[in-house]
Structures are given as structure tokens and as C-alpha cells.
Write an enzyme that holds these catalytic residues in place. Sequence first.
Site, mmCIF file in Angstrom:
data_model
loop_
_atom_site.group_PDB
_atom_site.id
_atom_site.type_symbol
_atom_site.label_atom_id
_atom_site.label_comp_id
_atom_site.label_asym_id
_atom_site.label_seq_id
_atom_site.Cartn_x
_atom_site.Cartn_y
_atom_site.Cartn_z
ATOM 1 N N GLU A 12 66.663 -9.568 -71.435
ATOM 2 C CA GLU A 12 66.711 -9.882 -72.863
ATOM 3 C C GLU A 12 65.815 -11.050 -73.253
ATOM 4 O O GLU A 12 65.764 -11.451 -74.406
ATOM 5 C CB GLU A 12 68.157 -10.141 -73.309
ATOM 6 C CG GLU A 12 68.801 -11.344 -72.675
ATOM 7 C CD GLU A 12 69.499 -11.063 -71.346
ATOM 8 O OE1 GLU A 12 70.444 -11.784 -71.030
ATOM 9 O OE2 GLU A 12 69.105 -10.142 -70.608
ATOM 10 N N LEU A 14 64.373 -15.060 -73.227
ATOM 11 C CA LEU A 14 65.030 -16.360 -73.401
ATOM 12 C C LEU A 14 65.731 -16.393 -74.756
ATOM 13 O O LEU A 14 65.300 -17.077 -75.684
ATOM 14 C CB LEU A 14 64.008 -17.493 -73.292
ATOM 15 C CG LEU A 14 63.661 -17.916 -71.877
ATOM 16 C CD1 LEU A 14 62.517 -18.911 -71.867
ATOM 17 C CD2 LEU A 14 64.863 -18.497 -71.170
ATOM 18 N N HIS A 15 66.785 -15.615 -74.867
ATOM 19 C CA HIS A 15 67.569 -15.544 -76.095
ATOM 20 C C HIS A 15 69.025 -15.789 -75.756
ATOM 21 O O HIS A 15 69.491 -15.431 -74.679
ATOM 22 C CB HIS A 15 67.412 -14.168 -76.754
ATOM 23 C CG HIS A 15 65.992 -13.893 -77.122
ATOM 24 N ND1 HIS A 15 65.393 -14.446 -78.225
ATOM 25 C CD2 HIS A 15 65.049 -13.149 -76.519
ATOM 26 C CE1 HIS A 15 64.140 -14.043 -78.282
ATOM 27 N NE2 HIS A 15 63.896 -13.258 -77.251
ATOM 28 N N ALA A 16 69.753 -16.382 -76.692
ATOM 29 C CA ALA A 16 71.190 -16.622 -76.599
ATOM 30 C C ALA A 16 71.628 -17.182 -75.237
ATOM 31 O O ALA A 16 71.314 -18.306 -74.899
ATOM 32 C CB ALA A 16 71.964 -15.364 -76.968
ATOM 33 N N PRO A 18 70.787 -16.597 -71.921
ATOM 34 C CA PRO A 18 69.770 -17.099 -70.984
ATOM 35 C C PRO A 18 69.115 -18.401 -71.467
ATOM 36 O O PRO A 18 68.841 -19.289 -70.668
ATOM 37 C CB PRO A 18 68.756 -15.959 -70.909
ATOM 38 C CG PRO A 18 69.550 -14.744 -71.232
ATOM 39 C CD PRO A 18 70.539 -15.196 -72.267
#
Length: 93
Positions: A12, A14-16, A18
Site C-alpha cells: 500500500e 507509505l500510507h496510514a 506503514p
Amino acid sequence: MAERRVNVGWAEGLHARPASIFVRAATAAGVPVTIAKAGGDPVNAASMLAVLGLGAQGGEEIVLASDAEGADAALDRLARLVSEGLEELPETV
């Protein structure tokens, strides 16, 4: 300036979650670190908003950098965290 180029291992990007894992690890690294998309402007790796603002996708290359003393070990650990998509900062490389 020490630098590591790695591909984002989290599918996914580097979002939310991670990004949160990465920012905590960057803060714990003990040295100032910047992160940038390849060819982009570096931002503070310890800033959640800055990291989210990169919009780094899974598989994209990012650049981690620091000019602080002891940066090599910190960058190695952060690079491993990102490239392998780990859930926490590794104690050893």
C-alpha cells in the site's frame, strides 16, 4: 552525507499504518533523517504529514539521507524496514 536508495516494500506504499511505523522508527533512530521520492525534494522523515505528503507507492524508489554522526547504522535499519515492509524497526541489520 549518508544515503540509502530502496524500494517501498509495503504494497500500500507509505500510507496510514506503514507511514506511522516508519515515522516512529525514524524518530527512534536518534539522528535527523530525510526521505524523498527519487528525484524529489527531501522532507523530514520524523514528520507524519511530510511522509504522507510524499505519496510514495509500493515498489517506488525512495531516498533516505542523513549527515549526522552514526547515520549509516540508522539508515541501514530504516532502509531494511522500508524495503522489507516490516511491522517494526529491526534491532539488528
